[in-house]
Design a protein around this motif. Structure first.
Motif, mmCIF file in Angstrom:
data_model
loop_
_atom_site.group_PDB
_atom_site.id
_atom_site.type_symbol
_atom_site.label_atom_id
_atom_site.label_comp_id
_atom_site.label_asym_id
_atom_site.label_seq_id
_atom_site.Cartn_x
_atom_site.Cartn_y
_atom_site.Cartn_z
ATOM 1 N N TRP A 88 -89.463 80.692 10.711
ATOM 2 C CA TRP A 88 -90.228 79.883 11.662
ATOM 3 C C TRP A 88 -89.498 78.588 11.988
ATOM 4 O O TRP A 88 -89.508 78.135 13.142
ATOM 5 N N TYR A 89 -88.869 77.988 10.969
ATOM 6 C CA TYR A 89 -88.082 76.773 11.219
ATOM 7 C C TYR A 89 -86.870 77.083 12.092
ATOM 8 O O TYR A 89 -86.537 76.319 13.008
ATOM 9 N N ILE A 90 -86.210 78.200 11.844
ATOM 10 C CA ILE A 90 -85.054 78.584 12.661
ATOM 11 C C ILE A 90 -85.497 78.819 14.104
ATOM 12 O O ILE A 90 -84.830 78.381 15.056
ATOM 13 N N ALA A 91 -86.631 79.476 14.273
ATOM 14 C CA ALA A 91 -87.165 79.697 15.621
ATOM 15 C C ALA A 91 -87.495 78.358 16.299
ATOM 16 O O ALA A 91 -87.262 78.200 17.509
ATOM 17 N N SER A 92 -88.003 77.402 15.538
ATOM 18 C CA SER A 92 -88.315 76.079 16.089
ATOM 19 C C SER A 92 -87.071 75.403 16.630
ATOM 20 O O SER A 92 -87.084 74.819 17.719
ATOM 21 N N ILE A 93 -85.996 75.479 15.865
ATOM 22 C CA ILE A 93 -84.728 74.883 16.308
ATOM 23 C C ILE A 93 -84.271 75.557 17.600
ATOM 24 O O ILE A 93 -83.901 74.882 18.568
ATOM 25 N N ALA A 94 -84.283 76.877 17.602
ATOM 26 C CA ALA A 94 -83.816 77.632 18.776
ATOM 27 C C ALA A 94 -84.662 77.327 20.011
ATOM 28 O O ALA A 94 -84.126 77.137 21.115
ATOM 29 N N LEU A 95 -85.972 77.261 19.840
ATOM 30 C CA LEU A 95 -86.851 77.017 20.981
ATOM 31 C C LEU A 95 -86.715 75.586 21.514
ATOM 32 O O LEU A 95 -86.712 75.375 22.728
ATOM 33 N N ALA A 96 -86.590 74.612 20.614
ATOM 34 C CA ALA A 96 -86.390 73.231 21.081
ATOM 35 C C ALA A 96 -85.071 73.115 21.836
ATOM 36 O O ALA A 96 -84.998 72.465 22.890
ATOM 37 N N ALA A 97 -84.039 73.762 21.329
ATOM 38 C CA ALA A 97 -82.737 73.745 22.009
ATOM 39 C C ALA A 97 -82.798 74.509 23.329
ATOM 40 O O ALA A 97 -82.123 74.141 24.303
ATOM 41 N N ALA A 98 -83.624 75.539 23.395
ATOM 42 C CA ALA A 98 -83.736 76.348 24.611
ATOM 43 C C ALA A 98 -84.285 75.546 25.786
ATOM 44 O O ALA A 98 -84.048 75.902 26.944
ATOM 45 N N HIS A 99 -84.996 74.469 25.501
ATOM 46 C CA HIS A 99 -85.476 73.606 26.585
ATOM 47 C C HIS A 99 -84.289 73.148 27.439
ATOM 48 O O HIS A 99 -84.372 73.109 28.664
ATOM 49 N N PHE A 100 -83.173 72.841 26.776
ATOM 50 C CA PHE A 100 -81.987 72.359 27.485
ATOM 51 C C PHE A 100 -81.294 73.467 28.278
ATOM 52 O O PHE A 100 -80.524 73.179 29.188
ATOM 53 N N ALA A 101 -81.567 74.720 27.945
ATOM 54 C CA ALA A 101 -80.973 75.841 28.687
ATOM 55 C C ALA A 101 -81.486 75.881 30.128
ATOM 56 O O ALA A 101 -80.855 76.484 30.987
ATOM 57 N N PHE A 102 -82.600 75.241 30.389
ATOM 58 C CA PHE A 102 -83.159 75.207 31.743
ATOM 59 C C PHE A 102 -82.500 74.152 32.626
ATOM 60 O O PHE A 102 -82.740 74.122 33.835
ATOM 61 N N VAL A 103 -81.677 73.290 32.044
ATOM 62 C CA VAL A 103 -81.059 72.199 32.815
ATOM 63 C C VAL A 103 -80.281 72.719 34.023
ATOM 64 O O VAL A 103 -80.476 72.211 35.140
ATOM 65 N N PRO A 104 -79.405 73.714 33.881
ATOM 66 C CA PRO A 104 -78.669 74.171 35.077
ATOM 67 C C PRO A 104 -79.571 74.716 36.183
ATOM 68 O O PRO A 104 -79.240 74.621 37.358
ATOM 69 N N ILE A 105 -80.707 75.262 35.808
ATOM 70 C CA ILE A 105 -81.637 75.818 36.798
ATOM 71 C C ILE A 105 -82.433 74.708 37.486
ATOM 72 O O ILE A 105 -82.672 74.741 38.693
ATOM 73 N N ILE A 106 -82.801 73.699 36.723
ATOM 74 C CA ILE A 106 -83.709 72.685 37.247
ATOM 75 C C ILE A 106 -82.977 71.468 37.830
ATOM 76 O O ILE A 106 -83.530 70.756 38.661
ATOM 77 N N LEU A 107 -81.720 71.266 37.436
ATOM 78 C CA LEU A 107 -80.978 70.093 37.892
ATOM 79 C C LEU A 107 -80.862 70.006 39.416
ATOM 80 O O LEU A 107 -81.054 68.913 39.975
ATOM 81 N N PRO A 108 -80.581 71.102 40.128
ATOM 82 C CA PRO A 108 -80.534 70.985 41.604
ATOM 83 C C PRO A 108 -81.868 70.532 42.208
ATOM 84 O O PRO A 108 -81.879 69.799 43.192
ATOM 85 N N LYS A 109 -82.974 70.938 41.600
ATOM 86 C CA LYS A 109 -84.281 70.506 42.104
ATOM 87 C C LYS A 109 -84.476 69.020 41.833
ATOM 88 O O LYS A 109 -84.992 68.279 42.670
ATOM 89 N N ILE A 110 -84.040 68.566 40.653
ATOM 90 C CA ILE A 110 -84.144 67.140 40.323
ATOM 91 C C ILE A 110 -83.322 66.318 41.307
ATOM 92 O O ILE A 110 -83.789 65.317 41.845
ATOM 93 N N LYS A 111 -82.095 66.752 41.559
ATOM 94 C CA LYS A 111 -81.239 66.022 42.512
ATOM 95 C C LYS A 111 -81.855 66.042 43.905
ATOM 96 O O LYS A 111 -81.801 65.047 44.619
ATOM 97 N N GLY A 112 -82.449 67.172 44.283
ATOM 98 C CA GLY A 112 -83.114 67.256 45.578
ATOM 99 C C GLY A 112 -84.268 66.281 45.684
ATOM 100 O O GLY A 112 -84.438 65.616 46.712
#
Length: 154
Positions: A88-112
């Motif tokens: 569960w702790y390992i999954a917590s680390i992975a999921l918190a880090a996965a938030h940053f995986a969305f940066v390439p998808i969401i960054l163009p919208k932020i810049k827009g």
């Protein structure tokens, strides 16, 4: 047990709550009564929020990752496995880090949005935001609670 085992619960709660706040407050601009006048407010509002709010988004995520890594490295793996909390702790680390995986998808919208993008851009950002909040932030919060509860149980 150490109070350290409660830190990921607190930090992941902050992340999830901030995600809800963003959904609620930015969603106001998509209201049919507000949207026609939103063009004059969205860009300055968004720039102010990003410039002041980015550390508020990042800090709890990094806090979740760091505290969970600290738990896994300072608590006996055998103890965590006996309690059923190690994975569960390992999954917590992975999921918190996965938030940053969305940066390439969401960054163009932020810049827009920072450059005068209006409600259609905000609507696309909100879609990604909701997906990320439900698939990553919510499940991270759940795994942190389960891991801490299992570790701290008698």
């Amino acid at each position: 047990m150490s109070i350290l085992h409660l830190v990921p619960v607190v930090t992941s709660t902050v992340s999830l709550w901030f995600a809800f706040d963003q959904f609620f407050f930015l969603g106001i601009f998509l209201n049919k009564k507000v949207e026609p006048n939103a063009k004059d407010v969205i860009t300055p509002y968004w720039n102010t929020m990003i410039n002041t709010g980015l550390p508020i988004v990042i800090a709890p995520l990094l806090g979740t990752i760091a505290s969970t890594i600290a738990i896994v490295t300072t608590t006996s793996e055998e103890h965590l496995r006996q309690k059923g909390s190690f994975s569960w702790y390992i999954a917590s680390i992975a999921l918190a880090a996965a938030h940053f995986a969305f940066v390439p998808i969401i960054l163009p919208k932020i810049k827009g949005l920072q450059n005068g993008g209006l409600t259609p851009v905000l609507r696309r950002w909100m879609g990604i935001h909701v997906t990320r909040s439900v698939t990553v932030d919510l499940f991270c919060w759940i795994t942190c609670i389960v891991a801490s509860a299992k570790t701290l149980s008698a």
